[in-house]
Design a protein around this motif. Structure first.
Motif, mmCIF file in Angstrom:
data_model
loop_
_atom_site.group_PDB
_atom_site.id
_atom_site.type_symbol
_atom_site.label_atom_id
_atom_site.label_comp_id
_atom_site.label_asym_id
_atom_site.label_seq_id
_atom_site.Cartn_x
_atom_site.Cartn_y
_atom_site.Cartn_z
ATOM 1 N N ILE A 152 0.878 -1.177 0.000
ATOM 2 C CA ILE A 152 0.000 0.000 0.000
ATOM 3 C C ILE A 152 0.908 1.218 0.000
ATOM 4 O O ILE A 152 1.625 1.470 0.966
ATOM 5 C CB ILE A 152 -0.929 0.023 1.227
ATOM 6 N N ALA A 153 0.906 1.958 -1.102
ATOM 7 C CA ALA A 153 1.703 3.170 -1.230
ATOM 8 C C ALA A 153 0.831 4.380 -0.913
ATOM 9 O O ALA A 153 -0.319 4.232 -0.481
ATOM 10 C CB ALA A 153 2.287 3.257 -2.626
ATOM 11 N N SER A 154 1.341 5.571 -1.150
ATOM 12 C CA SER A 154 0.582 6.782 -0.816
ATOM 13 C C SER A 154 -0.639 6.989 -1.706
ATOM 14 O O SER A 154 -1.642 7.542 -1.269
ATOM 15 C CB SER A 154 1.489 8.011 -0.899
ATOM 16 N N ASP A 155 -0.575 6.545 -2.973
ATOM 17 C CA ASP A 155 -1.708 6.778 -3.878
ATOM 18 C C ASP A 155 -2.175 5.523 -4.637
ATOM 19 O O ASP A 155 -3.050 5.614 -5.480
ATOM 20 C CB ASP A 155 -1.356 7.877 -4.874
ATOM 21 N N TYR A 156 -1.601 4.364 -4.339
ATOM 22 C CA TYR A 156 -2.023 3.142 -5.025
ATOM 23 C C TYR A 156 -1.770 1.930 -4.142
ATOM 24 O O TYR A 156 -1.048 1.991 -3.155
ATOM 25 C CB TYR A 156 -1.283 2.981 -6.367
ATOM 26 N N SER A 159 -1.080 -2.633 -10.214
ATOM 27 C CA SER A 159 -1.071 -1.424 -9.396
ATOM 28 C C SER A 159 -2.370 -0.680 -9.647
ATOM 29 O O SER A 159 -2.691 -0.330 -10.785
ATOM 30 C CB SER A 159 0.123 -0.539 -9.751
ATOM 31 N N GLN A 203 -6.551 -0.729 6.473
ATOM 32 C CA GLN A 203 -5.655 0.297 5.921
ATOM 33 C C GLN A 203 -6.064 0.698 4.512
ATOM 34 O O GLN A 203 -6.011 1.876 4.147
ATOM 35 C CB GLN A 203 -4.214 -0.203 5.924
ATOM 36 N N ALA A 221 -7.177 4.382 3.306
ATOM 37 C CA ALA A 221 -6.453 5.052 2.227
ATOM 38 C C ALA A 221 -7.391 5.491 1.098
ATOM 39 O O ALA A 221 -7.211 6.544 0.504
ATOM 40 C CB ALA A 221 -5.389 4.108 1.669
#
Length: 151
Positions: free
Chosen positions: A78-82, A96, A144, A148
């Motif tokens: 889990i990244a900041s935008d994807y 992604s 999470q 997000a």
């Protein structure tokens, strides 16, 4: 004419001697297994067809298991935008998915496993509980991801 299929195992006889447990196929298509099971021509044909399908199924399952064991990077990120989902058995590329593209999350649960269906602009992607070390880690991932997506 009789063709012997093979020695299956040894069986102790009444006299204490060891007698082979064998299967025999006759020219007319009849199959006899140690005088216990007698299959006529149609029954023996079905027996061998089922034996072939069972063997084929085991080979396919072995190939799938070997492919799954050779796949690198079996983790979800889990990244900041994807969110990045590892490749499946049928795909070689990581998926992604931008949070903005996610339309819906649906959790499917059964006795053994849980699967999160992520519906997005390009289709639906599945994230299974098997990607995680435990049920709690999977639950944390779902929480999470929901946080997000909301923002």
């Amino acid at each position: 004419m009789v063709a012997q299929i093979g020695l299956l195992r040894q069986q102790q006889g009444r006299t204490g001697t060891t007698q082979p447990l064998v299967g025999v196929a006759f020219e007319d298509g009849e199959v006899v297994i140690s005088n216990l099971i007698r299959l006529g021509p149609s029954g023996s044909k079905m027996f061998f067809i089922l034996l072939a399908f069972g063997s084929f199924w085991l080979v396919i399952q072995t190939i799938i298991a070997m492919r799954a064991s050779l796949m690198p990077d079996r983790c979800i990120v889990i990244a900041s935008d994807y969110v990045s989902i590892p490749p499946s058995l049928l795909s070689r590329e990581k998926m992604s998915i931008l949070f903005a593209d996610i339309m819906d999350l649906a959790l499917q649960a059964d006795k053994r496993s849980r699967v999160l269906h992520i519906r997005h602009g390009a289709g639906t992607t599945k994230a299974t509980q098997r990607f995680f070390e435990g049920r709690d880690n999977f639950e944390d991932f779902v929480v999470q991801l929901q946080a997000a997506i909301r923002g």
